[in-house]
Structure formats: structure tokens, C-alpha cells
Write a protein that holds these residues in place. Structure first.
Motif, PDB file in Angstrom:
ATOM      1  N   THR A 215     -24.210  -7.429  -3.766  1.00  0.00           N
ATOM      2  CA  THR A 215     -24.912  -8.788  -4.256  1.00  0.00           C
ATOM      3  C   THR A 215     -24.277  -9.237  -5.375  1.00  0.00           C
ATOM      4  O   THR A 215     -24.040 -10.482  -5.462  1.00  0.00           O
ATOM      5  CB  THR A 215     -26.372  -8.332  -4.657  1.00  0.00           C
TER       6      THR A 215
ATOM      7  N   SER B 154     -22.437 -13.204  -5.526  1.00  0.00           N
ATOM      8  CA  SER B 154     -22.975 -14.205  -6.258  1.00  0.00           C
ATOM      9  C   SER B 154     -21.565 -14.549  -7.135  1.00  0.00           C
ATOM     10  O   SER B 154     -21.446 -15.715  -7.467  1.00  0.00           O
ATOM     11  CB  SER B 154     -23.698 -13.485  -7.442  1.00  0.00           C
TER      12      SER B 154
ATOM     13  N   ALA C 207     -32.534 -19.716   1.924  1.00  0.00           N
ATOM     14  CA  ALA C 207     -32.767 -18.386   2.238  1.00  0.00           C
ATOM     15  C   ALA C 207     -31.869 -17.433   1.208  1.00  0.00           C
ATOM     16  O   ALA C 207     -30.715 -17.681   1.137  1.00  0.00           O
ATOM     17  CB  ALA C 207     -31.916 -18.099   3.774  1.00  0.00           C
ATOM     18  N   GLU C 208     -32.605 -16.554   0.636  1.00  0.00           N
ATOM     19  CA  GLU C 208     -32.251 -15.563  -0.297  1.00  0.00           C
ATOM     20  C   GLU C 208     -31.165 -16.082  -1.386  1.00  0.00           C
ATOM     21  O   GLU C 208     -30.460 -15.593  -2.021  1.00  0.00           O
ATOM     22  CB  GLU C 208     -31.110 -14.457   0.325  1.00  0.00           C
ATOM     23  N   GLU C 209     -31.622 -17.463  -1.830  1.00  0.00           N
ATOM     24  CA  GLU C 209     -30.790 -18.340  -2.643  1.00  0.00           C
ATOM     25  C   GLU C 209     -29.295 -18.160  -2.389  1.00  0.00           C
ATOM     26  O   GLU C 209     -28.675 -18.431  -3.306  1.00  0.00           O
ATOM     27  CB  GLU C 209     -31.130 -17.409  -4.086  1.00  0.00           C
TER      28      GLU C 209
ATOM     29  N   ARG D 200     -25.993 -10.283   1.908  1.00  0.00           N
ATOM     30  CA  ARG D 200     -26.785  -9.049   1.407  1.00  0.00           C
ATOM     31  C   ARG D 200     -26.396  -7.863   2.311  1.00  0.00           C
ATOM     32  O   ARG D 200     -26.497  -7.857   3.651  1.00  0.00           O
ATOM     33  CB  ARG D 200     -28.390  -9.269   1.718  1.00  0.00           C
TER      34      ARG D 200
ATOM     35  N   THR E 177     -31.106  -2.641  -0.845  1.00  0.00           N
ATOM     36  CA  THR E 177     -30.319  -3.515  -1.033  1.00  0.00           C
ATOM     37  C   THR E 177     -29.129  -3.013  -1.972  1.00  0.00           C
ATOM     38  O   THR E 177     -29.355  -2.285  -3.002  1.00  0.00           O
ATOM     39  CB  THR E 177     -30.721  -4.725  -1.955  1.00  0.00           C
TER      40      THR E 177
ATOM     41  N   CYS F 136     -27.470  -8.726   6.340  1.00  0.00           N
ATOM     42  CA  CYS F 136     -28.458  -9.708   6.232  1.00  0.00           C
ATOM     43  C   CYS F 136     -27.878 -11.127   5.749  1.00  0.00           C
ATOM     44  O   CYS F 136     -26.834 -10.950   4.858  1.00  0.00           O
ATOM     45  CB  CYS F 136     -29.816  -9.369   5.771  1.00  0.00           C
ATOM     46  N   ALA F 137     -28.483 -12.197   5.752  1.00  0.00           N
ATOM     47  CA  ALA F 137     -28.142 -13.307   5.036  1.00  0.00           C
ATOM     48  C   ALA F 137     -26.860 -13.716   5.505  1.00  0.00           C
ATOM     49  O   ALA F 137     -25.979 -14.033   4.426  1.00  0.00           O
ATOM     50  CB  ALA F 137     -28.535 -13.221   3.578  1.00  0.00           C
TER      51      ALA F 137
ATOM     52  N   THR G   1     -32.842 -13.477   6.780  1.00  0.00           N
ATOM     53  CA  THR G   1     -33.214 -12.927   5.499  1.00  0.00           C
ATOM     54  C   THR G   1     -33.660 -11.547   5.635  1.00  0.00           C
ATOM     55  O   THR G   1     -33.768 -10.827   6.627  1.00  0.00           O
ATOM     56  CB  THR G   1     -34.113 -13.466   4.667  1.00  0.00           C
ATOM     57  N   ARG G   2     -33.626 -10.795   4.557  1.00  0.00           N
ATOM     58  CA  ARG G   2     -33.965  -9.162   4.605  1.00  0.00           C
ATOM     59  C   ARG G   2     -35.521  -9.114   5.129  1.00  0.00           C
ATOM     60  O   ARG G   2     -35.707  -8.154   5.831  1.00  0.00           O
ATOM     61  CB  ARG G   2     -33.890  -8.692   3.060  1.00  0.00           C
TER      62      ARG G   2
END
Length: 285
Positions: free
Chosen positions: A118, A122, A154-156, A106, A113, A101-102, A78-79
Motif C-alpha cells: 500500500t 501511494s 474506490a479505495e482512494e 491493494r 492488507t 484488489c483495486a 475494492t476489498r
């Protein structure tokens, strides 16, 4: 002294972190006598204790590599986990311009970010795989508390377990892999962690975005796990250590060098090989 290249000669180097570039105490694999062990540099501190290391010589090589190429950390962390890592650079206080990341979910640009990336991720996940809630619910039912230390999201973006690996029932990971694949997720066992990651969520896609932004002509990568396979395949040349998921299965591919070294020695050799490739066309002044 090596100088950065521009335009058609620009190198982009994307490297996984844990068990590729940096190593926890249990992953160091120091199989030599104490008297001949390499000097180590701590690059991560957690709860006041050093957590991740590389050899001092690896740090020197990495600083030279960073001076000659666009170096991008590419991690499943994660971040917040990534921001604990402080890699050595060519000048005090150096930080990478880009970081992934992630597992590609990310993209950090100058430490911030990138919201456009992002939003893109999504949108992609919403139409490409089962909802994360379904994965989390299944793990809550399927992971026995006797050998499960933690369940995390992690990070959704993806889920993972921290387990007592020696106590995992035979065939449990394979069964989970089949279940997850039907829902568009990849299972990766790394040390004591079992990751369930959406298949469209890849390090290679995020690195391709960095490649587009930098205009790099040559991409070099390194990684040790199943989640790094696409990263290695997408590069002009890739390197994997002699340990990890990919080594355990004997995985390799055209353009990918399977190194014999394991542990922190492998991290040093990976950076040495990356730097050698960059030096081929890097001018010296």
C-alpha cells in the motif's frame, strides 16, 4: 490427484474475476434452451441475493487448478466488494493466500492488507499522475445526471461511473479517454461501469510482486478488459474470452489465446485451458 509444485516448477495463475471467471445474471449469455442450460453455482451474494455465478463444472475444474498452482484472484473490485466473493476450492472454507484488489492497488495476504505494498503504491501515484481530486471534479462536471447512475471513488485510488450505457452520447468516452490520458489515467468501459484508473496502477505490477514472493517460474493469466491487457502481456501465457473490451476491439498478442466462447461458458473454458497448461508438468500420484 494433482499436487502443488515447488521451486522451479511452481505455477502462478492470476485471473480477473468479473466477466472472466464469474458472471452476473446479465452477463451469463445463456443462449441455449432452458432445458440444456448448465447448472450454475452462486459464488457471490449481495443484499441477500445471488449476484455472481460460474458453472458447476467450472467450479470443479477450478478446485483442481487451485490444488496444482498458486491461484490469485486479480480484480478491480475494492476489498469490500472482493470479500463478497467465495470461490470454490479443494477443501471447505478454502481462501486464496494472495488476492489483488483495486486494480493492483491493494495486495491481500491471508486476507489481510499488505501495508508495505500500500505504501509503495501511494508513493508511486504521488509522483506519476494527476491528483485523484482533479479526476473526480471533472467527472462531476462532465457526466450528465440523466445517464449517470452513480459516481464513486474506490479505495482512494481511482474513480468510476455507473451509467446507462445505451444513453451515453456518441464520442463521450473517446473524449474522456483523451482528457484522462493527458493526466496519466486510463479509461475502461466495462458493462455499465466507466473506470478512470491511474496508468501506473496495474494488475501486472501487483502480480509481479506475488511472483517475486512465491518464486514461481511460470505465470498464467486471464482477463477480458483493457485493464487486463498488461496482465495478459506480462504472463508466459494468457487467455481472454470472446466478449469484453479486448474482444470488441479484436485485441490479441503473442502468447495470448483469444477464445471464441462468451459468457459463463467462456469462464469454464478459461479454467479448462489454464488447468491443461498446468497439467503438462504437474506430477500425478
Amino acid at each position: 490427484m494433482s499436487v502443488p509444485l515447488h521451486g522451479s516448477d511452481r505455477y502462478l495463475v492470476g485471473s480477473d474475476l468479473d466477466r472472466t471467471l464469474i458472471y452476473s445474471p446479465r452477463a451469463l449469455a445463456l443462449d441455449m434452451s432452458d432445458e440444456t442450460a448448465p447448472r450454475l453455482l452462486a459464488v457471490e451474494v449481495h443484499n441477500g441475493k445471488p449476484l455472481s455465478f460460474m458453472t458447476e463444472h467450472c467450479a470443479e475444474l477450478l478446485a483442481e487448478l487451485i490444488s496444482a498452482a498458486e491461484f490469485v484472484p486479480v480484480t478491480t473490485r475494492t476489498r469490500a466488494q472482493y470479500q463478497r466473493v467465495h470461490l470454490p476450492g479443494p477443501v471447505p472454507g478454502w481462501a486464496p493466500r494472495y488476492a489483488i484488489c483495486a486494480n493492483g492497488g491493494r495486495l491481500l495476504v491471508d486476507g489481510l492488507t499488505d501495508e508495505d505494498w500500500t505504501a509503495h503504491i501511494s508513493s508511486t501515484l504521488a509522483t506519476s499522475c494527476a491528483p485523484l481530486d482533479e479526476i473526480v471534479h471533472h467527472l462531476a462536471l462532465a457526466a450528465d445526471p440523466e445517464w449517470t447512475l452513480k459516481r464513486r471513488v474506490a479505495e482512494e485510488l481511482f474513480a468510476y461511473l455507473v451509467v446507462e450505457r445505451e444513453q451515453l452520447p456518441e464520442g463521450w468516452v473517446a473524449e474522456l479517454t483523451g482528457w484522462a490520458d493527458e493526466r496519466g489515467y486510463t479509461v475502461s468501459l466495462q458493462g455499465r461501469k466507466i473506470y478512470l484508473v491511474p496508468q501506473p496502477l496495474t494488475k501486472s505490477a501487483a502480480l509481479a510482486e506475488v511472483e517475486r514472493r512465491t518464486g514461481a517460474s511460470t505465470v498464467l493469466t486471464a482477463g477480458d478488459s483493457l485493464l487486463d491487457a498488461e496482465l495478459l502481456l506480462a504472463a508466459d501465457a494468457g487467455f481472454r474470452p470472446g466478449h469484453g473490451e479486448l474482444a470488441d476491439t479484436g485485441w490479441t498478442a503473442p502468447g495470448v489465446t483469444a477464445l471464441p466462447q462468451v459468457g459463463v461458458a467462456a469462464g469454464e473454458e478459461i479454467v479448462r485451458r489454464l488447468l491443461a497448461r498446468v497439467r503438462v508438468r504437474t506430477p500425478v500420484r
